[in-house]
Design a protein around this motif. Structure first.
Motif, PDB file in Angstrom:
ATOM      1  N   ASN A   1       0.845  -1.182   0.000  1.00  0.00           N
ATOM      2  CA  ASN A   1       0.000   0.000   0.000  1.00  0.00           C
ATOM      3  C   ASN A   1       0.888   1.241   0.000  1.00  0.00           C
ATOM      4  OD1 ASN A   1      -2.442  -1.434   0.083  1.00  0.00           O
ATOM      5  ND2 ASN A   1      -2.309  -1.660   2.319  1.00  0.00           N
ATOM      6  N   GLU A   2       0.691   2.110  -0.950  1.00  0.00           N
ATOM      7  CA  GLU A   2       1.480   3.322  -1.034  1.00  0.00           C
ATOM      8  C   GLU A   2       0.589   4.467  -1.494  1.00  0.00           C
ATOM      9  OE1 GLU A   2       4.533   3.077  -3.993  1.00  0.00           O
ATOM     10  OE2 GLU A   2       3.246   2.102  -5.450  1.00  0.00           O
ATOM     11  N   PRO A   3       0.988   5.688  -1.192  1.00  0.00           N
ATOM     12  CA  PRO A   3       0.180   6.832  -1.623  1.00  0.00           C
ATOM     13  C   PRO A   3       0.109   6.900  -3.149  1.00  0.00           C
ATOM     14  CG  PRO A   3       1.811   7.469   0.034  1.00  0.00           C
ATOM     15  CD  PRO A   3       2.152   6.082  -0.397  1.00  0.00           C
ATOM     16  N   LEU A   4      -0.904   7.560  -3.649  1.00  0.00           N
ATOM     17  CA  LEU A   4      -1.019   7.747  -5.093  1.00  0.00           C
ATOM     18  C   LEU A   4       0.155   8.561  -5.610  1.00  0.00           C
ATOM     19  CD1 LEU A   4      -4.820   8.581  -5.469  1.00  0.00           C
ATOM     20  CD2 LEU A   4      -3.674   6.416  -5.988  1.00  0.00           C
TER      21      LEU A   4
ATOM     22  N   PRO B   1       2.652  17.063 -34.490  1.00  0.00           N
ATOM     23  CA  PRO B   1       2.091  16.327 -33.355  1.00  0.00           C
ATOM     24  C   PRO B   1       3.153  15.508 -32.627  1.00  0.00           C
ATOM     25  CG  PRO B   1       0.715  16.073 -35.311  1.00  0.00           C
ATOM     26  CD  PRO B   1       1.988  16.718 -35.768  1.00  0.00           C
ATOM     27  N   PHE B   2       3.016  15.395 -31.308  1.00  0.00           N
ATOM     28  CA  PHE B   2       3.916  14.572 -30.502  1.00  0.00           C
ATOM     29  C   PHE B   2       3.160  14.106 -29.267  1.00  0.00           C
ATOM     30  CE2 PHE B   2       4.384  18.912 -29.065  1.00  0.00           C
ATOM     31  CZ  PHE B   2       4.504  18.833 -27.686  1.00  0.00           C
ATOM     32  N   SER B   3       3.765  13.223 -28.521  1.00  0.00           N
ATOM     33  CA  SER B   3       3.129  12.653 -27.328  1.00  0.00           C
ATOM     34  C   SER B   3       4.044  12.814 -26.129  1.00  0.00           C
ATOM     35  CB  SER B   3       2.799  11.172 -27.531  1.00  0.00           C
ATOM     36  OG  SER B   3       1.866  10.997 -28.588  1.00  0.00           O
ATOM     37  N   ILE B   4       3.446  12.965 -24.974  1.00  0.00           N
ATOM     38  CA  ILE B   4       4.151  12.950 -23.695  1.00  0.00           C
ATOM     39  C   ILE B   4       3.543  11.813 -22.881  1.00  0.00           C
ATOM     40  CG2 ILE B   4       4.648  14.218 -21.569  1.00  0.00           C
ATOM     41  CD1 ILE B   4       4.461  16.793 -23.164  1.00  0.00           C
ATOM     42  N   SER B   5       4.381  11.007 -22.274  1.00  0.00           N
ATOM     43  CA  SER B   5       3.894   9.831 -21.559  1.00  0.00           C
ATOM     44  C   SER B   5       4.477   9.782 -20.153  1.00  0.00           C
ATOM     45  CB  SER B   5       4.264   8.556 -22.321  1.00  0.00           C
ATOM     46  OG  SER B   5       5.680   8.453 -22.456  1.00  0.00           O
ATOM     47  N   GLY B   6       3.959   8.846 -19.376  1.00  0.00           N
ATOM     48  CA  GLY B   6       4.455   8.669 -18.016  1.00  0.00           C
ATOM     49  C   GLY B   6       3.836   7.458 -17.370  1.00  0.00           C
ATOM     50  N   THR B   7       3.992   7.360 -16.061  1.00  0.00           N
ATOM     51  CA  THR B   7       3.516   6.206 -15.301  1.00  0.00           C
ATOM     52  C   THR B   7       2.765   6.682 -14.062  1.00  0.00           C
ATOM     53  OG1 THR B   7       5.654   6.095 -14.153  1.00  0.00           O
ATOM     54  CG2 THR B   7       5.363   4.680 -16.082  1.00  0.00           C
ATOM     55  N   THR B   8       1.987   5.775 -13.494  1.00  0.00           N
ATOM     56  CA  THR B   8       1.223   6.076 -12.287  1.00  0.00           C
ATOM     57  C   THR B   8       0.827   4.771 -11.612  1.00  0.00           C
ATOM     58  OG1 THR B   8      -0.754   7.185 -11.414  1.00  0.00           O
ATOM     59  CG2 THR B   8      -0.953   6.133 -13.563  1.00  0.00           C
ATOM     60  N   ASN B   9       0.504   4.854 -10.325  1.00  0.00           N
ATOM     61  CA  ASN B   9      -0.011   3.673  -9.648  1.00  0.00           C
ATOM     62  C   ASN B   9      -1.544   3.683  -9.564  1.00  0.00           C
ATOM     63  OD1 ASN B   9      -0.282   5.724  -7.759  1.00  0.00           O
ATOM     64  ND2 ASN B   9       0.496   4.526  -6.028  1.00  0.00           N
TER      65      ASN B   9
ATOM     66  N   GLY C   1       1.766  -3.248 -11.454  1.00  0.00           N
ATOM     67  CA  GLY C   1       1.109  -2.144 -10.782  1.00  0.00           C
ATOM     68  C   GLY C   1       1.579  -0.770 -11.209  1.00  0.00           C
ATOM     69  N   GLU C   2       2.572  -0.705 -12.080  1.00  0.00           N
ATOM     70  CA  GLU C   2       3.035   0.576 -12.614  1.00  0.00           C
ATOM     71  C   GLU C   2       2.397   0.755 -13.980  1.00  0.00           C
ATOM     72  OE1 GLU C   2       7.276   2.167 -14.100  1.00  0.00           O
ATOM     73  OE2 GLU C   2       7.157   1.943 -11.911  1.00  0.00           O
TER      74      GLU C   2
ATOM     75  N   ASN D   1      -0.715  16.206  -3.605  1.00  0.00           N
ATOM     76  CA  ASN D   1       0.593  15.577  -3.396  1.00  0.00           C
ATOM     77  C   ASN D   1       0.937  14.594  -4.507  1.00  0.00           C
ATOM     78  OD1 ASN D   1       1.044  16.958  -0.981  1.00  0.00           O
ATOM     79  ND2 ASN D   1       0.023  15.365   0.246  1.00  0.00           N
ATOM     80  N   ALA D   2      -0.066  14.135  -5.244  1.00  0.00           N
ATOM     81  CA  ALA D   2       0.171  13.202  -6.350  1.00  0.00           C
ATOM     82  C   ALA D   2       0.080  13.951  -7.663  1.00  0.00           C
ATOM     83  CB  ALA D   2      -0.829  12.057  -6.302  1.00  0.00           C
TER      84      ALA D   2
END
Length: 275
Positions: free
Chosen positions: A174-177, A192-200, A239-240, A265-266
């Motif tokens: 269990n971790e914060p968002l 056109p272009f894209s920006i990406s990332g990750t999240t829980n 989970g990522e 905070n997230a």
């Protein structure tokens, strides 16, 4: 079966190209040429392995590897050498492929046990056949032997397609968002272009984001005062999970992307340039 030694020499290549090159026919036997073919350089395997051969005649048969996965295309050609002219029974030379059937017996997989003899051909120094090809789809894992009517042979191994190792994820905690933005390179205006990332955040959850020029004050996406846009989270691993924003900015300047996973905070923010 005698023990043999595998020598592993990694090389960069594309096996899929080999498959495309050989899917039109199960074998391809062509005429002689006075130049060594370059197909092996154009379609190298993704690895190179050599195995111990039963006799010295194997050096006349040139292959990019002695080990193949089931379903791959085997390519080879035969070349004579100085001081040793090969006498072949046919024009063009023919070949068969044999496999180990047990107790030292070799059975024929393809081709003729005793090829017909037509017009003889000769391979001297610098003279080669063109490329021979056959595909191994449906074959069994085994040791095989290419037997040419030029009096030479070479053995190769056929192995099952390797099974990718499963991804082992660490224990879930269990971790914060949280949300993260991948590195952003500079981009050209109007392209056109894209920006990406990750999240829980879970797959399908909504993330809110804003793209704004650097002269504007930082935003609070949680309060919703700035009318942010939204995207959905896509599946990742362990989970990522992932997200991606498609952009098309026509004004060259410095921008910021701010994205939130649901709490102040997230939230992540990153600068990028449109040139």
């Amino acid at each position: 079966m005698n023990r043999f030694t595998l020598i592993f020499i990694p090389v960069i290549a594309l096996v899929c190209v080999l498959l495309v090159a050989g899917c039109t026919t199960s074998s391809d036997q062509t005429n002689l040429t006075n130049t060594t073919p370059t197909s092996l350089q154009q379609f190298p395997s993704s690895y190179q392995m050599t195995i111990a051969q039963p006799d010295g005649s194997a050096r006349f048969i040139h292959m990019d590897t002695d080990v193949y996965n089931i379903g791959e295309v085997v390519e080879f050609y035969i070349t004579g050498e100085s001081g040793k002219t090969l006498e072949c029974s046919n024009d063009p030379p023919t070949y068969s492929v044999k496999f180990q059937a047990g107790r030292g017996v070799w059975a024929t997989k393809m081709g003729k046990d005793t090829p017909d003899k037509t017009n003889k051909t000769y391979l001297g120094a610098g003279t080669s056949t063109q490329m021979y090809r056959f595909i191994t789809t449906g074959w069994e894992p085994n040791r095989y032997r290419i037997v040419s009517d030029c009096g030479v042979s070479r053995e190769f191994l056929l192995r099952p397609v390797p099974t990718p190792a499963p991804t082992v994820c660490p224990p879930a905690v269990n971790e914060p968002l949280w949300v993260r933005i991948n590195p952003i390179s500079d981009h050209d205006a109007g392209k056109p272009f894209s920006i990406s990332g990750t999240t829980n955040r879970a797959v399908g959850d909504e993330l809110k984001y804003l793209v704004f020029p650097s002269g504007m004050l930082p935003k609070n996406l949680v309060m919703g005062n700035d009318k942010p846009l939204s995207i959905r989270v896509s599946e990742g691993t362990c989970g990522e999970n992932t997200w991606s924003v498609d952009l098309d900015l026509s004004t060259p300047q410095e921008y910021y992307l701010m994205i939130s996973a649901g709490t102040q905070n997230a939230t992540a923010i990153k600068r990028f340039m449109v040139l």
